[in-house]
Structures are given as structure tokens and as C-alpha cells.
Design a protein around this motif. Structure first.
Motif, PDB file in Angstrom:
ATOM      1  N   LEU A  63      34.996  48.051  66.502  1.00  0.00           N
ATOM      2  CA  LEU A  63      34.324  48.340  68.582  1.00  0.00           C
ATOM      3  C   LEU A  63      34.776  46.691  68.634  1.00  0.00           C
ATOM      4  O   LEU A  63      34.708  47.213  70.043  1.00  0.00           O
ATOM      5  CB  LEU A  63      32.858  48.718  68.540  1.00  0.00           C
ATOM      6  N   THR A  64      33.174  46.153  68.355  1.00  0.00           N
ATOM      7  CA  THR A  64      33.873  44.321  68.609  1.00  0.00           C
ATOM      8  C   THR A  64      34.473  43.748  68.612  1.00  0.00           C
ATOM      9  O   THR A  64      34.890  43.333  70.225  1.00  0.00           O
ATOM     10  CB  THR A  64      33.000  43.216  67.532  1.00  0.00           C
ATOM     11  N   LYS A  65      35.745  44.301  68.292  1.00  0.00           N
ATOM     12  CA  LYS A  65      37.563  43.553  68.406  1.00  0.00           C
ATOM     13  C   LYS A  65      37.943  44.299  69.852  1.00  0.00           C
ATOM     14  O   LYS A  65      38.434  43.993  70.478  1.00  0.00           O
ATOM     15  CB  LYS A  65      38.534  44.142  67.547  1.00  0.00           C
ATOM     16  N   ALA A  66      37.737  45.668  70.621  1.00  0.00           N
ATOM     17  CA  ALA A  66      37.993  46.180  71.444  1.00  0.00           C
ATOM     18  C   ALA A  66      37.322  46.084  73.337  1.00  0.00           C
ATOM     19  O   ALA A  66      37.836  46.363  73.316  1.00  0.00           O
ATOM     20  CB  ALA A  66      38.209  47.627  71.060  1.00  0.00           C
TER      21      ALA A  66
ATOM     22  N   PHE B   5      29.238  41.381  79.895  1.00  0.00           N
ATOM     23  CA  PHE B   5      28.300  41.863  79.844  1.00  0.00           C
ATOM     24  C   PHE B   5      27.828  41.915  78.283  1.00  0.00           C
ATOM     25  O   PHE B   5      28.410  42.545  78.241  1.00  0.00           O
ATOM     26  CB  PHE B   5      28.106  43.436  80.346  1.00  0.00           C
ATOM     27  N   VAL B   6      27.067  40.565  78.033  1.00  0.00           N
ATOM     28  CA  VAL B   6      26.211  40.319  76.750  1.00  0.00           C
ATOM     29  C   VAL B   6      25.606  41.829  76.518  1.00  0.00           C
ATOM     30  O   VAL B   6      23.946  42.164  76.639  1.00  0.00           O
ATOM     31  CB  VAL B   6      25.567  39.628  76.059  1.00  0.00           C
ATOM     32  N   SER B   7      25.770  42.595  75.431  1.00  0.00           N
ATOM     33  CA  SER B   7      25.361  43.941  74.633  1.00  0.00           C
ATOM     34  C   SER B   7      25.217  43.732  73.395  1.00  0.00           C
ATOM     35  O   SER B   7      24.980  42.712  72.481  1.00  0.00           O
ATOM     36  CB  SER B   7      25.358  44.798  74.785  1.00  0.00           C
ATOM     37  N   TYR B   8      24.476  44.261  72.198  1.00  0.00           N
ATOM     38  CA  TYR B   8      24.804  43.933  70.840  1.00  0.00           C
ATOM     39  C   TYR B   8      25.081  46.160  69.987  1.00  0.00           C
ATOM     40  O   TYR B   8      25.087  46.522  70.502  1.00  0.00           O
ATOM     41  CB  TYR B   8      23.693  43.355  70.593  1.00  0.00           C
TER      42      TYR B   8
ATOM     43  N   GLU C  92      26.626  40.481  68.417  1.00  0.00           N
ATOM     44  CA  GLU C  92      26.939  40.509  69.893  1.00  0.00           C
ATOM     45  C   GLU C  92      27.864  41.830  70.128  1.00  0.00           C
ATOM     46  O   GLU C  92      29.145  41.623  69.042  1.00  0.00           O
ATOM     47  CB  GLU C  92      27.079  38.874  70.355  1.00  0.00           C
ATOM     48  N   LEU C  93      27.589  42.332  70.705  1.00  0.00           N
ATOM     49  CA  LEU C  93      28.930  43.175  72.209  1.00  0.00           C
ATOM     50  C   LEU C  93      28.682  42.387  73.138  1.00  0.00           C
ATOM     51  O   LEU C  93      28.161  42.973  74.118  1.00  0.00           O
ATOM     52  CB  LEU C  93      28.282  44.213  71.751  1.00  0.00           C
TER      53      LEU C  93
ATOM     54  N   ALA D 255      23.969  51.798  65.700  1.00  0.00           N
ATOM     55  CA  ALA D 255      23.395  51.334  67.238  1.00  0.00           C
ATOM     56  C   ALA D 255      24.055  50.623  67.830  1.00  0.00           C
ATOM     57  O   ALA D 255      24.491  49.917  68.108  1.00  0.00           O
ATOM     58  CB  ALA D 255      22.161  50.662  67.419  1.00  0.00           C
ATOM     59  N   ILE D 256      24.399  50.900  69.667  1.00  0.00           N
ATOM     60  CA  ILE D 256      24.516  50.079  70.129  1.00  0.00           C
ATOM     61  C   ILE D 256      24.306  50.809  71.534  1.00  0.00           C
ATOM     62  O   ILE D 256      23.959  51.679  71.887  1.00  0.00           O
ATOM     63  CB  ILE D 256      26.305  51.328  70.929  1.00  0.00           C
ATOM     64  N   LYS D 257      23.819  49.024  71.592  1.00  0.00           N
ATOM     65  CA  LYS D 257      23.095  49.498  72.813  1.00  0.00           C
ATOM     66  C   LYS D 257      23.711  49.821  74.216  1.00  0.00           C
ATOM     67  O   LYS D 257      25.063  48.471  74.966  1.00  0.00           O
ATOM     68  CB  LYS D 257      22.418  47.934  73.719  1.00  0.00           C
TER      69      LYS D 257
END
Length: 405
Positions: A289-292, A297-300, A309-310, A360-362
Motif C-alpha cells: 500500500l505504501t508503494k501504491a 497528504f501525510v497520513s499513516y 508514514e503513508l 490500521a489505515i488513517k
């Protein structure tokens, strides 16, 4: 002239009912938190309560569905036979909800014509879904509704009244209205008051609003909460009407769904994000998911007590579309991975902490800007893209309406 808005016969518990035990939160909240529902059940006990008339989704995988549904309908039949619920007549109800966050939300309980609603892409109906409707989620809900004599809605619909011409004047003159209830909601739900309203003047105001909304292709309401509940009511009506004459279809109670209508521009309408949690997701999912996701917008993501970091697209609808599309594709090839949707960040972290390898994905929050314009142009948001408030600010069951002759 639009007949989308209808005047319902409202059912409420009789005077003397313990309202704090009677009214409970929507069944689709705290779906991964059995502790919440077990605690609520202990608090309510055998008191007359909407808890005994609904099926909390947290219990779906832990109880015998058929037996639970039969007991729900038995409880409703008993309440009706014993006079525990009373018909207060044809009216609207003005609702004032103050949450534990200090937010005040105004709403109007009314009925809508299901013939004027569709969740299908391309429909030009006055009522439309705001989010993608997952048809696979309808049959289990339909099973619950099929033999139920009444409906208890947690559906919130939004209307575009920037001039605040409908609900707000009512509230300003609330002292002249009969107060139907006034009590504290359980489980940190805040306070709620309801006032009986003569609907005649309001019908003409909704008709005027409908005519003004030609710029939005005649769209009068979008479903802000309870998309699948309204879709289920529609599916139920579509099945019933097949065996009815034209005359019988005109006023059958199942044709009209009870909802709470809220002005989009009410200060109490606050859009909160709906986060994702994947059970058994693991590090492989996080890395993919991080690569995609390559955005501003900085989430996590959060797994095994570690935040990573996401970076999501800064446009919230695009962020939801990207993440949900990725998740759906991942789930299709990983049958052991399950998803849930969580309304509060604290609850998100708590859920992840309680399940090893849960991811968990914020997610970000949407804004109100151009929402009606977006939906009226035949667009829909990915499912579970926004929540109107925090989990404990969601609608509590209270008003009811018969859906059988």
C-alpha cells in the motif's frame, strides 16, 4: 410539485418509559467492539428498548441469525400488543441533538417516497446515495426487515438549504411546539430533544427547495448516513409492490421510509473520516500500500504498535478511491484478510492493538464543498468515505413507523 417528502404516523414509547434505556445507537456502530454492546445490554437489561428491536452488527458472526431475528420481531409484536409504543399521529419531529463534543445538530424526522430514490448509477431521482452501495450487503438486512412490523431508522439524509429556510426557523420558535422527549442518551451520546411539528407549511418549503435545485438535476436529498439501510428499505418495497394493485401501492406504509433530514449547512453537520482496519493484513500489505500511495497528504498506517508514514492524494475523494480500490483488489487474492470500517482514530488504534497483524489505515476528512454538485453529476464516493460525526454522535434509534398494513 414534488411528493418526495411525506408525512408519517410516528410511533414513540409511552410516557414513563426510561428513555435513556430505550434509545440506543445505530446497529452498524462499534462493529468490532463486542464489549460496547455487551455493556449496553447489561445496562438496558429487560427494560423496553430499541436494543431489543435491532440486530447489532457486532453480533452477526456470534449468534444464530434466524433465532435472533425471530426474537426481534417477537419483541416488537409484544411492545405493540402491550401498548408500549403509541402512535402520536401524523407529524414531523424537530430533533435537537447535542453531543458530548458540544456540537448541536438539528434535524427533521419525516418520511420519503422510495419511488423517488435509487442507488443505481445514472439514476435521476430526487434522492440518491452519496457512496457506492454494495448490493451484497442488502440480503442480510433484507432478512431482518422482511417480517418486521415497524422500522427504526438511523438514516440521515442531507438537503441543500444554504439560506436556512426550513429547520432553523422552526428551532427559533421551538417554545411554541409540544416537547415530545428531552433526555440524556446513554454511552456518552449527549442530549436529545424532540418537538412535534405540523408539517403542512414545511411541505411547501420542501417543494420550493426542490424546484430551486434544478441546477443539481432536481436532486433533493443525498443519503449522508445509512446508505445500505435505505437501499434495504427500497429492496423490501420493490418485493412487496409486485403483489399489489395500483391503488394499494399508493399508500402502502412500506413505500415510505422514515429518515432524519439535516441541512447540509447546519453547523452541527461535521464530516469525520472513516478509517480502515485489515485483520491479518501484515507487513506485506503495508509495504504494498505504501508503494501504491504517492501523494501530498501525510497520513499513516499502524501495525503492531508502530506508525508508518503513508502519503495519500490531497483530494479526499481520490484518496478514498485509491485506498479502497487497492484494498478490494488485495482482498480478492487474500481470503484470510478481513476489513472493517472504524469511525474514530482512538477506536482505530484500539482495534489494531487488540488484533495481532491488524493494519490500521488513517483516512482524511471530506469537506462539504460541492457535495451536491458532485453527486448530482452521477458521481458516487467510494463506500464508507465519510461519517457525520464521531461514532458516539451517530443517530440513536428513537422514532418508529409501521411498515405493514
Amino acid at each position: 410539485m414534488s411528493n418526495t417528502v411525506r408525512v408519517p404516523h410516528i410511533l414513540l414509547p409511552i410516557r414513563g418509559t426510561d428513555m435513556s434505556k430505550y434509545s440506543v445507537i445505530a446497529c452498524d456502530q462499534y462493529t468490532s467492539n463486542l464489549t460496547y454492546w455487551n455493556s449496553l445490554s447489561k445496562y438496558v437489561g429487560n427494560s423496553v428498548s430499541t436494543l431489543h428491536m435491532i440486530y447489532p452488527e457486532a453480533y452477526l458472526e456470534h449468534t444464530d441469525n434466524d433465532s435472533y431475528i425471530k426474537q426481534i420481531n417477537k419483541n416488537i409484536a409484544s411492545y405493540l400488543a402491550e401498548g408500549k409504543l403509541e402512535d402520536i399521529g401524523e407529524c414531523f419531529v424537530l430533533v435537537e441533538r447535542t453531543t458530548s463534543y458540544g456540537v448541536r445538530r438539528l434535524g427533521l424526522i419525516l418520511a420519503v417516497d422510495l419511488e423517488d430514490y435509487s442507488f443505481e448509477k445514472g439514476s435521476k431521482t430526487p434522492i440518491k446515495a452519496s457512496e457506492a452501495t454494495i448490493v451484497e450487503r442488502i440480503p442480510p438486512r433484507l432478512k431482518i426487515r422482511k417480517d418486521a412490523p415497524i422500522e427504526l431508522p438511523h438514516i440521515l439524509v442531507l438537503f441543500d438549504d444554504k439560506e436556512k429556510s426550513i429547520v432553523e426557523p422552526l428551532y427559533e420558535n421551538r417554545e411554541s411546539l409540544e416537547c415530545l422527549y428531552d433526555f440524556e442518551l446513554n454511552k456518552d451520546g449527549g442530549h436529545i430533544r424532540g418537538y412535534k411539528v405540523n408539517p403542512q407549511d414545511l411541505l411547501s418549503k420542501f417543494n420550493l427547495l426542490s424546484s430551486k435545485n434544478k441546477k443539481n438535476n432536481g436532486l433533493l436529498f443525498i443519503v449522508g448516513d445509512g446508505n445500505h439501510s435505505l437501499a434495504t428499505a427500497k429492496a423490501h418495497w420493490d418485493l412487496i409492490k409486485k403483489g399489489l394493485t395500483s391503488k394499494e401501492k399508493e399508500d402502502h406504509p412500506a413505500r415510505f421510509a422514515l429518515v432524519e433530514a439535516n441541512n447540509l449547512y447546519d453547523e452541527g453537520i461535521i464530516f469525520e473520516p472513516i478509517h480502515r482496519v485489515l485483520f491479518n493484513g501484515g507487513n506485506e500489505f503495508v509495504e504494498a500500500l505504501t508503494k501504491a500511495c504517492k501523494g501530498d497528504f501525510v497520513s499513516y498506517t499502524y501495525i503492531n504498535k508502530e506508525k508508518r508514514e503513508l502519503r495519500l492524494p490531497s483530494n479526499a475523494p481520490e484518496a478514498y478511491k485509491l485506498v479502497q480500490t487497492f484494498i478490494d483488489k488485495y482482498l480478492s487474492t487474500h481470503p484470510d484478510v478481513k476489513i472493517d470500517f472504524i469511525h474514530d482514530e482512538d477506536e482505530l488504534i484500539k482495534t489494531a492493538d487488540g488484533n495481532e497483524n491488524a493494519v490500521a489505515i488513517k483516512m482524511p476528512a471530506l469537506t462539504k464543498d460541492d457535495l451536491f454538485s458532485f453527486i448530482s453529476k452521477d458521481q458516487v464516493l467510494p463506500r464508507k468515505s465519510f461519517s457525520m460525526g464521531h461514532a458516539n454522535e451517530k443517530r440513536y434509534y428513537l422514532e418508529a413507523k409501521k411498515i405493514i398494513k
